[in-house]
Write a protein that holds these residues in place. Structure first.
Motif, short mmCIF file in Angstrom:
data_model
loop_
_atom_site.label_atom_id
_atom_site.label_comp_id
_atom_site.label_asym_id
_atom_site.label_seq_id
_atom_site.Cartn_x
_atom_site.Cartn_y
_atom_site.Cartn_z
N ILE A 113 0.83 -1.21 0.00
CA ILE A 113 0.00 0.00 0.00
C ILE A 113 0.87 1.26 0.00
O ILE A 113 0.74 2.11 -0.87
CB ILE A 113 -0.97 0.00 1.21
N GLY A 114 1.74 1.40 1.00
CA GLY A 114 2.50 2.63 1.18
C GLY A 114 3.45 2.96 0.05
O GLY A 114 3.48 4.10 -0.44
N LEU A 115 4.23 2.00 -0.39
CA LEU A 115 5.22 2.27 -1.44
C LEU A 115 4.55 2.65 -2.77
O LEU A 115 4.94 3.66 -3.37
CB LEU A 115 6.17 1.08 -1.61
N PRO A 116 3.55 1.91 -3.24
CA PRO A 116 2.92 2.32 -4.51
C PRO A 116 2.23 3.69 -4.41
O PRO A 116 2.31 4.49 -5.35
CB PRO A 116 1.89 1.22 -4.78
N ILE A 117 1.57 3.97 -3.29
CA ILE A 117 0.92 5.28 -3.14
C ILE A 117 1.97 6.38 -3.13
O ILE A 117 1.80 7.43 -3.76
CB ILE A 117 0.05 5.32 -1.86
N SER A 118 3.07 6.16 -2.43
CA SER A 118 4.15 7.15 -2.40
C SER A 118 4.71 7.39 -3.78
O SER A 118 4.98 8.54 -4.17
CB SER A 118 5.26 6.68 -1.47
N TYR A 119 4.90 6.33 -4.54
CA TYR A 119 5.42 6.46 -5.90
C TYR A 119 4.48 7.30 -6.76
O TYR A 119 4.91 8.22 -7.46
CB TYR A 119 5.62 5.08 -6.52
N VAL A 120 3.20 6.99 -6.70
CA VAL A 120 2.21 7.72 -7.51
C VAL A 120 2.15 9.19 -7.10
O VAL A 120 2.17 10.08 -7.95
CB VAL A 120 0.82 7.06 -7.41
N LEU A 121 2.10 9.46 -5.79
CA LEU A 121 2.03 10.84 -5.33
C LEU A 121 3.26 11.64 -5.73
O LEU A 121 3.16 12.80 -6.13
CB LEU A 121 1.84 10.89 -3.81
N CYS A 122 4.43 11.03 -5.62
CA CYS A 122 5.67 11.75 -5.90
C CYS A 122 5.95 11.89 -7.39
O CYS A 122 6.16 12.98 -7.90
CB CYS A 122 6.84 11.07 -5.21
N PHE A 123 5.93 10.77 -8.11
CA PHE A 123 6.41 10.77 -9.48
C PHE A 123 5.31 10.94 -10.53
O PHE A 123 5.57 11.45 -11.62
CB PHE A 123 7.22 9.51 -9.76
N ARG A 124 4.12 10.54 -10.25
CA ARG A 124 3.02 10.68 -11.22
C ARG A 124 2.23 11.96 -11.01
O ARG A 124 1.82 12.61 -11.94
CB ARG A 124 2.07 9.48 -11.17
N LEU A 125 1.99 12.32 -9.73
CA LEU A 125 1.21 13.53 -9.43
C LEU A 125 2.08 14.72 -9.03
O LEU A 125 1.57 15.77 -8.71
CB LEU A 125 0.19 13.23 -8.33
N SER A 126 3.39 14.51 -9.01
CA SER A 126 4.37 15.56 -8.71
C SER A 126 4.13 16.23 -7.36
O SER A 126 4.22 17.44 -7.24
CB SER A 126 4.38 16.61 -9.82
N TRP A 127 3.85 15.44 -6.33
CA TRP A 127 3.68 15.99 -4.98
C TRP A 127 5.02 16.03 -4.26
O TRP A 127 5.10 15.84 -3.07
CB TRP A 127 2.70 15.14 -4.18
N ALA A 128 6.08 16.32 -4.97
CA ALA A 128 7.40 16.41 -4.36
C ALA A 128 7.46 17.66 -3.49
O ALA A 128 6.71 18.61 -3.67
CB ALA A 128 8.48 16.45 -5.43
#
Length: 133
Positions: A113-128
């Motif tokens: 759960i955590g790792l895929p959500i983090s990946y999507v938020l950071c790299f796909r949605l640019s929530w860096a």
């Protein structure tokens, strides 16, 4: 670190009660540890929620860092309670001899759960973080 210490104590106390075949002692030890961990982390979370700017000013005078960090500490405040609870519960389960349930819960929570959500938020949605570029 406090919940980790309480977790270790819970593992010992629950394990001793299991060894004595003292079912009420198992329950009392486990629930007491969970209560202590929850109360401590609730107080820590409350401090992060109510005084984030004061806490951050101990480390920096940069207004931009304090402003960004205050929002992040409020998110961390919500996380405190749940993180402490799972840490103590893992110790209590360890005392029961159950290491499989916490391992499966951590595998699901962190990796599935955590790792895929983090990946999507950071790299796909640019929530860096804005400071990171």
């Amino acid at each position: 670190m406090v919940p980790l210490g309480i977790s270790s104590a819970a593992a010992v106390r629950v394990g001793q009660a299991v060894g004595r075949k003292d079912r009420p002692g198992v329950a009392t030890s486990g629930w007491t540890a969970l209560l202590l961990g929850t109360v401590f982390m609730a107080v820590a979370g409350l401090a992060l929620w109510t005084a984030p700017r004061w806490i951050l000013r101990v480390f920096t005078a940069d207004a931009a860092v304090v402003a960004s960090g205050a929002a992040l500490l409020r998110i961390a405040a919500l996380f405190e309670l749940f993180d402490g609870f799972q840490t103590v519960a893992t110790g209590a389960l360890r005392g029961l001899g159950d290491t499989r349930s916490p391992m499966l819960a951590h595998l699901a929570g962190y990796w599935l759960i955590g790792l895929p959500i983090s990946y999507v938020l950071c790299f796909r949605l640019s929530w860096a973080c804005p400071a990171s570029g």
